[in-house]
Design a protein around this motif. Structure first.
Motif, PDB file in Angstrom:
ATOM      1  N   MET A  42      16.813  84.845 -90.705  1.00 37.77           N
ATOM      2  CA  MET A  42      16.225  84.142 -89.583  1.00 37.77           C
ATOM      3  C   MET A  42      14.946  84.881 -89.215  1.00 37.77           C
ATOM      4  O   MET A  42      14.974  86.057 -88.885  1.00 37.77           O
ATOM      5  N   TYR A  43      13.834  84.186 -89.306  1.00 37.36           N
ATOM      6  CA  TYR A  43      12.543  84.766 -88.985  1.00 37.36           C
ATOM      7  C   TYR A  43      12.199  84.482 -87.526  1.00 37.36           C
ATOM      8  O   TYR A  43      12.826  83.644 -86.872  1.00 37.36           O
ATOM      9  N   ALA A  44      11.201  85.179 -87.029  1.00 39.32           N
ATOM     10  CA  ALA A  44      10.777  84.998 -85.640  1.00 39.32           C
ATOM     11  C   ALA A  44      10.414  83.537 -85.369  1.00 39.32           C
ATOM     12  O   ALA A  44      10.746  82.997 -84.303  1.00 39.32           O
ATOM     13  N   GLU A  45       9.774  82.891 -86.311  1.00 41.31           N
ATOM     14  CA  GLU A  45       9.399  81.483 -86.148  1.00 41.31           C
ATOM     15  C   GLU A  45      10.635  80.598 -86.025  1.00 41.31           C
ATOM     16  O   GLU A  45      10.633  79.610 -85.285  1.00 41.31           O
ATOM     17  N   ASP A  46      11.686  80.950 -86.769  1.00 38.31           N
ATOM     18  CA  ASP A  46      12.943  80.193 -86.683  1.00 38.31           C
ATOM     19  C   ASP A  46      13.555  80.343 -85.296  1.00 38.31           C
ATOM     20  O   ASP A  46      13.975  79.356 -84.685  1.00 38.31           O
ATOM     21  N   LEU A  47      13.600  81.577 -84.806  1.00 43.16           N
ATOM     22  CA  LEU A  47      14.175  81.821 -83.486  1.00 43.16           C
ATOM     23  C   LEU A  47      13.365  81.116 -82.410  1.00 43.16           C
ATOM     24  O   LEU A  47      13.930  80.538 -81.483  1.00 43.16           O
ATOM     25  N   ARG A  48      12.050  81.138 -82.543  1.00 46.17           N
ATOM     26  CA  ARG A  48      11.196  80.450 -81.579  1.00 46.17           C
ATOM     27  C   ARG A  48      11.525  78.958 -81.544  1.00 46.17           C
ATOM     28  O   ARG A  48      11.689  78.370 -80.475  1.00 46.17           O
ATOM     29  N   ALA A  49      11.664  78.340 -82.706  1.00 47.28           N
ATOM     30  CA  ALA A  49      11.981  76.915 -82.789  1.00 47.28           C
ATOM     31  C   ALA A  49      13.361  76.624 -82.212  1.00 47.28           C
ATOM     32  O   ALA A  49      13.551  75.622 -81.505  1.00 47.28           O
ATOM     33  N   ILE A  50      14.317  77.487 -82.492  1.00 46.98           N
ATOM     34  CA  ILE A  50      15.681  77.305 -81.973  1.00 46.98           C
ATOM     35  C   ILE A  50      15.683  77.411 -80.452  1.00 46.98           C
ATOM     36  O   ILE A  50      16.291  76.578 -79.763  1.00 46.98           O
ATOM     37  N   CYS A  51      15.002  78.405 -79.919  1.00 45.35           N
ATOM     38  CA  CYS A  51      14.933  78.581 -78.467  1.00 45.35           C
ATOM     39  C   CYS A  51      14.256  77.386 -77.810  1.00 45.35           C
ATOM     40  O   CYS A  51      14.693  76.914 -76.760  1.00 45.35           O
ATOM     41  N   TYR A  52      13.204  76.878 -78.430  1.00 42.35           N
ATOM     42  CA  TYR A  52      12.506  75.707 -77.911  1.00 42.35           C
ATOM     43  C   TYR A  52      13.442  74.495 -77.928  1.00 42.35           C
ATOM     44  O   TYR A  52      13.524  73.748 -76.951  1.00 42.35           O
ATOM     45  N   ALA A  53      14.176  74.324 -79.019  1.00 40.45           N
ATOM     46  CA  ALA A  53      15.106  73.194 -79.136  1.00 40.45           C
ATOM     47  C   ALA A  53      16.230  73.275 -78.107  1.00 40.45           C
ATOM     48  O   ALA A  53      16.688  72.251 -77.593  1.00 40.45           O
ATOM     49  N   LEU A  54      16.673  74.491 -77.812  1.00 37.72           N
ATOM     50  CA  LEU A  54      17.767  74.677 -76.856  1.00 37.72           C
ATOM     51  C   LEU A  54      17.265  74.851 -75.418  1.00 37.72           C
ATOM     52  O   LEU A  54      18.074  74.922 -74.493  1.00 37.72           O
ATOM     53  N   ASN A  55      15.947  74.959 -75.259  1.00 39.97           N
ATOM     54  CA  ASN A  55      15.335  75.169 -73.956  1.00 39.97           C
ATOM     55  C   ASN A  55      15.845  76.449 -73.290  1.00 39.97           C
ATOM     56  O   ASN A  55      16.242  76.443 -72.127  1.00 39.97           O
ATOM     57  N   VAL A  56      15.879  77.528 -74.073  1.00 39.81           N
ATOM     58  CA  VAL A  56      16.299  78.832 -73.564  1.00 39.81           C
ATOM     59  C   VAL A  56      15.267  79.885 -73.959  1.00 39.81           C
ATOM     60  O   VAL A  56      14.493  79.698 -74.892  1.00 39.81           O
ATOM     61  N   SER A  57      15.309  80.992 -73.273  1.00 42.69           N
ATOM     62  CA  SER A  57      14.435  82.121 -73.562  1.00 42.69           C
ATOM     63  C   SER A  57      15.011  82.921 -74.738  1.00 42.69           C
ATOM     64  O   SER A  57      16.232  83.008 -74.887  1.00 42.69           O
ATOM     65  N   PRO A  58      14.159  83.545 -75.544  1.00 37.56           N
ATOM     66  CA  PRO A  58      14.662  84.384 -76.639  1.00 37.56           C
ATOM     67  C   PRO A  58      15.563  85.523 -76.161  1.00 37.56           C
ATOM     68  O   PRO A  58      16.407  86.011 -76.901  1.00 37.56           O
ATOM     69  N   GLU A  59      15.388  85.948 -74.901  1.00 40.80           N
ATOM     70  CA  GLU A  59      16.210  87.025 -74.357  1.00 40.80           C
ATOM     71  C   GLU A  59      17.693  86.666 -74.321  1.00 40.80           C
ATOM     72  O   GLU A  59      18.541  87.540 -74.198  1.00 40.80           O
ATOM     73  N   VAL A  60      18.003  85.383 -74.431  1.00 41.06           N
ATOM     74  CA  VAL A  60      19.403  84.956 -74.499  1.00 41.06           C
ATOM     75  C   VAL A  60      20.058  85.529 -75.761  1.00 41.06           C
ATOM     76  O   VAL A  60      21.233  85.872 -75.754  1.00 41.06           O
TER      77      VAL A  60
END
Length: 69
Positions: A42-60
């Motif tokens: 999982m790359y940073a770009e993947d996590l960014r997209a997942i967080c955007y899709a879930l409407n949560v902050s990466p700190e979660v």
């Protein structure tokens, strides 16, 4: 716990289907599934997209600890 494991646990806890998140991330379900099972990085770009899709902050999913100097 690794980041992908935290994401997977979050999806399970909130009853969110992987294919729904994959679609929102513009990612194939097989790629997303491989990531959630630790078979693909999982790359940073993947996590960014997942967080955007879930409407949560990466700190979660990622905790930042500052080193005491």
């Amino acid at each position: 716990m690794l980041v992908y494991q935290k994401v997977k646990a979050y999806l399970i806890e909130y009853g969110i289907k992987q294919n729904t998140v994959a679609r929102k991330c513009n990612m194939s379900t097989s790629t997303f599934s491989a990531m959630m099972n630790g078979k693909r990085k999982m790359y940073a770009e993947d996590l960014r997209a997942i967080c955007y899709a879930l409407n949560v902050s990466p700190e979660v999913f990622v905790s930042f600890k500052l080193k005491d100097d």
